[in-house]
Scaffold this motif. Structure first.
Motif, PDB file in Angstrom:
ATOM      1  N   GLU A  51      10.604  35.437  12.390  1.00  0.00           N
ATOM      2  CA  GLU A  51      12.056  35.895  13.351  1.00  0.00           C
ATOM      3  C   GLU A  51      11.130  38.084  13.834  1.00  0.00           C
ATOM      4  OE1 GLU A  51      15.124  37.542  10.270  1.00  0.00           O
ATOM      5  OE2 GLU A  51      15.684  35.459  10.247  1.00  0.00           O
ATOM      6  N   SER A  52      10.215  38.203  12.789  1.00  0.00           N
ATOM      7  CA  SER A  52       9.547  39.441  13.456  1.00  0.00           C
ATOM      8  C   SER A  52       8.209  39.291  13.020  1.00  0.00           C
ATOM      9  CB  SER A  52      10.453  40.626  13.299  1.00  0.00           C
ATOM     10  OG  SER A  52      10.300  41.169  11.384  1.00  0.00           O
ATOM     11  N   ILE A  53       6.788  39.852  13.669  1.00  0.00           N
ATOM     12  CA  ILE A  53       5.831  40.268  12.850  1.00  0.00           C
ATOM     13  C   ILE A  53       5.145  41.403  13.791  1.00  0.00           C
ATOM     14  CG2 ILE A  53       4.717  38.478  14.789  1.00  0.00           C
ATOM     15  CD1 ILE A  53       3.472  37.441  12.954  1.00  0.00           C
ATOM     16  N   SER A  54       3.952  42.115  12.740  1.00  0.00           N
ATOM     17  CA  SER A  54       3.422  43.013  13.121  1.00  0.00           C
ATOM     18  C   SER A  54       2.068  41.655  12.679  1.00  0.00           C
ATOM     19  CB  SER A  54       3.325  44.259  12.188  1.00  0.00           C
ATOM     20  OG  SER A  54       3.579  44.298  11.173  1.00  0.00           O
ATOM     21  N   CYS A  55       0.678  43.404  13.185  1.00  0.00           N
ATOM     22  CA  CYS A  55      -0.835  43.410  12.478  1.00  0.00           C
ATOM     23  C   CYS A  55      -0.801  42.552  11.299  1.00  0.00           C
ATOM     24  CB  CYS A  55      -1.579  43.775  13.368  1.00  0.00           C
ATOM     25  SG  CYS A  55      -1.404  45.439  12.377  1.00  0.00           S
ATOM     26  N   GLY A  56       0.287  43.699   9.967  1.00  0.00           N
ATOM     27  CA  GLY A  56       0.149  43.352   8.873  1.00  0.00           C
ATOM     28  C   GLY A  56       1.280  42.570   8.456  1.00  0.00           C
ATOM     29  N   VAL A  87       3.898  36.615  -0.715  1.00  0.00           N
ATOM     30  CA  VAL A  87       5.119  37.356  -0.566  1.00  0.00           C
ATOM     31  C   VAL A  87       5.386  38.708  -1.069  1.00  0.00           C
ATOM     32  CG1 VAL A  87       7.639  36.322  -1.364  1.00  0.00           C
ATOM     33  CG2 VAL A  87       6.173  34.782  -0.842  1.00  0.00           C
ATOM     34  N   PHE A  88       5.946  39.149  -0.298  1.00  0.00           N
ATOM     35  CA  PHE A  88       6.091  40.830  -0.850  1.00  0.00           C
ATOM     36  C   PHE A  88       7.294  40.830  -1.536  1.00  0.00           C
ATOM     37  CE2 PHE A  88       7.265  45.010   0.319  1.00  0.00           C
ATOM     38  CZ  PHE A  88       6.169  46.139  -0.165  1.00  0.00           C
ATOM     39  N   ASN A  89       8.395  40.517  -0.594  1.00  0.00           N
ATOM     40  CA  ASN A  89       9.533  40.748  -0.999  1.00  0.00           C
ATOM     41  C   ASN A  89      10.347  39.341  -0.624  1.00  0.00           C
ATOM     42  OD1 ASN A  89      12.006  40.824  -2.281  1.00  0.00           O
ATOM     43  ND2 ASN A  89      12.536  43.041  -0.613  1.00  0.00           N
ATOM     44  N   ARG A  90      11.386  39.137  -1.374  1.00  0.00           N
ATOM     45  CA  ARG A  90      12.463  37.503  -1.227  1.00  0.00           C
ATOM     46  C   ARG A  90      13.432  38.086  -1.480  1.00  0.00           C
ATOM     47  NH1 ARG A  90      11.040  31.142  -1.729  1.00  0.00           N
ATOM     48  NH2 ARG A  90      12.542  30.446  -0.659  1.00  0.00           N
ATOM     49  N   ASP A  91      14.363  38.030  -0.540  1.00  0.00           N
ATOM     50  CA  ASP A  91      15.867  37.769  -0.834  1.00  0.00           C
ATOM     51  C   ASP A  91      16.506  36.950   0.285  1.00  0.00           C
ATOM     52  OD1 ASP A  91      18.338  39.517  -1.227  1.00  0.00           O
ATOM     53  OD2 ASP A  91      17.725  40.626   0.508  1.00  0.00           O
ATOM     54  N   ILE A  95      11.875  36.185   3.553  1.00  0.00           N
ATOM     55  CA  ILE A  95      10.644  36.559   3.068  1.00  0.00           C
ATOM     56  C   ILE A  95       9.722  37.583   3.952  1.00  0.00           C
ATOM     57  CG2 ILE A  95       8.576  35.948   2.604  1.00  0.00           C
ATOM     58  CD1 ILE A  95       9.909  32.998   1.729  1.00  0.00           C
ATOM     59  N   MET A  96       9.499  38.412   3.005  1.00  0.00           N
ATOM     60  CA  MET A  96       9.028  39.465   3.869  1.00  0.00           C
ATOM     61  C   MET A  96       7.570  38.987   3.241  1.00  0.00           C
ATOM     62  SD  MET A  96      10.067  43.203   3.341  1.00  0.00           S
ATOM     63  CE  MET A  96      11.253  43.305   1.926  1.00  0.00           C
ATOM     64  N   ALA A  97       6.589  39.076   3.963  1.00  0.00           N
ATOM     65  CA  ALA A  97       5.159  38.368   3.603  1.00  0.00           C
ATOM     66  C   ALA A  97       3.989  39.252   4.549  1.00  0.00           C
ATOM     67  CB  ALA A  97       4.591  37.027   4.629  1.00  0.00           C
ATOM     68  N   LYS A  98       3.349  40.421   3.365  1.00  0.00           N
ATOM     69  CA  LYS A  98       2.033  40.316   4.100  1.00  0.00           C
ATOM     70  C   LYS A  98       1.170  39.568   4.481  1.00  0.00           C
ATOM     71  CE  LYS A  98       0.315  41.769  -0.247  1.00  0.00           C
ATOM     72  NZ  LYS A  98      -0.072  43.556  -0.687  1.00  0.00           N
ATOM     73  N   PHE A  99       0.203  39.694   5.423  1.00  0.00           N
ATOM     74  CA  PHE A  99      -1.352  38.916   5.919  1.00  0.00           C
ATOM     75  C   PHE A  99      -2.044  39.679   4.986  1.00  0.00           C
ATOM     76  CE2 PHE A  99       1.453  38.978   9.487  1.00  0.00           C
ATOM     77  CZ  PHE A  99       2.146  37.476   9.606  1.00  0.00           C
ATOM     78  N   ASN A 100      -2.548  39.061   4.368  1.00  0.00           N
ATOM     79  CA  ASN A 100      -4.081  38.674   3.434  1.00  0.00           C
ATOM     80  C   ASN A 100      -5.109  39.839   4.297  1.00  0.00           C
ATOM     81  OD1 ASN A 100      -2.692  37.849   1.299  1.00  0.00           O
ATOM     82  ND2 ASN A 100      -3.965  35.761   1.689  1.00  0.00           N
ATOM     83  N   MET A 101      -5.147  39.434   5.424  1.00  0.00           N
ATOM     84  CA  MET A 101      -5.896  40.643   6.709  1.00  0.00           C
ATOM     85  C   MET A 101      -5.182  40.433   7.869  1.00  0.00           C
ATOM     86  SD  MET A 101      -9.551  37.971   6.446  1.00  0.00           S
ATOM     87  CE  MET A 101     -10.356  38.709   7.643  1.00  0.00           C
ATOM     88  N   PHE A 102      -5.562  41.842   8.193  1.00  0.00           N
ATOM     89  CA  PHE A 102      -4.469  42.019   8.970  1.00  0.00           C
ATOM     90  C   PHE A 102      -5.161  41.251  10.619  1.00  0.00           C
ATOM     91  CE2 PHE A 102      -5.031  46.779   7.331  1.00  0.00           C
ATOM     92  CZ  PHE A 102      -4.252  46.116   7.156  1.00  0.00           C
ATOM     93  N   LEU A 103      -4.209  40.715  11.443  1.00  0.00           N
ATOM     94  CA  LEU A 103      -3.743  40.130  12.687  1.00  0.00           C
ATOM     95  C   LEU A 103      -5.028  41.011  13.829  1.00  0.00           C
ATOM     96  CD1 LEU A 103      -0.702  38.692  13.156  1.00  0.00           C
ATOM     97  CD2 LEU A 103      -2.861  37.466  11.892  1.00  0.00           C
ATOM     98  N   ASP A 104      -5.704  39.957  14.550  1.00  0.00           N
ATOM     99  CA  ASP A 104      -6.073  40.699  15.539  1.00  0.00           C
ATOM    100  C   ASP A 104      -5.477  41.081  16.165  1.00  0.00           C
ATOM    101  OD1 ASP A 104      -8.833  41.581  17.483  1.00  0.00           O
ATOM    102  OD2 ASP A 104      -8.124  39.706  17.917  1.00  0.00           O
TER     103      ASP A 104
END
Length: 122
Positions: A51-56, A87-91, A95-104
């Motif tokens: 649904e949405s994305i950021s570098c983190g 997985v950071f949070n699941r409701d 799912i709110m997921a954090k990336f293990n490395m920041f996206l370029d």
């Protein structure tokens, strides 16, 4: 799902990494979740909606009836990159997921494109 938690997550990332941008971009793109199995084996793949994305991190729409391990790979359809995520949070079906490395920034721009709509803070 209340995006307030996601805003707080991005605020924490920004405080830890003030030189990065963590703006959420509405993309509504199909993706694939690849759970990390024992010894990094891949047995199954699941479809999801990004649904949405950021570098983190990203907000994913995914079936609430499927159990996932904490760590997985996220593949955005149209890209061959496997992004390590946790997985950071699941409701429910989110799912709110954090990336293990920041996206370029260049990779993120190629995913988001020029027609992105940024999510305003709540």
């Amino acid at each position: 799902m209340n995006l307030k938690n996601f805003k707080d997550f991005n605020e924490r990332l920004f405080l830890q990494n003030p030189k990065r941008s963590f703006k959420q971009h509405q993309v509504d793109r199909p993706g694939m979740i690849i759970p990390v199995g024992h010894h990094l084996t891949i047995k199954v793949q699941y479809n999801c909606l990004i649904e949405s994305i950021s570098c983190g991190g990203a907000l994913l729409n995914f079936s609430p009836f499927i159990e996932l391990p904490k760590n997985f790979f996220l593949v955005i359809l149209g890209s061959s990159e496997e992004i390590g995520a946790t997985v950071f949070n699941r409701d429910g079906d989110h799912i709110m997921a954090k990336f293990n490395m920041f996206l370029d920034a260049g990779f993120l721009q190629s995913i988001v494109g020029t027609a992105s709509i940024e999510i305003e803070p709540l």
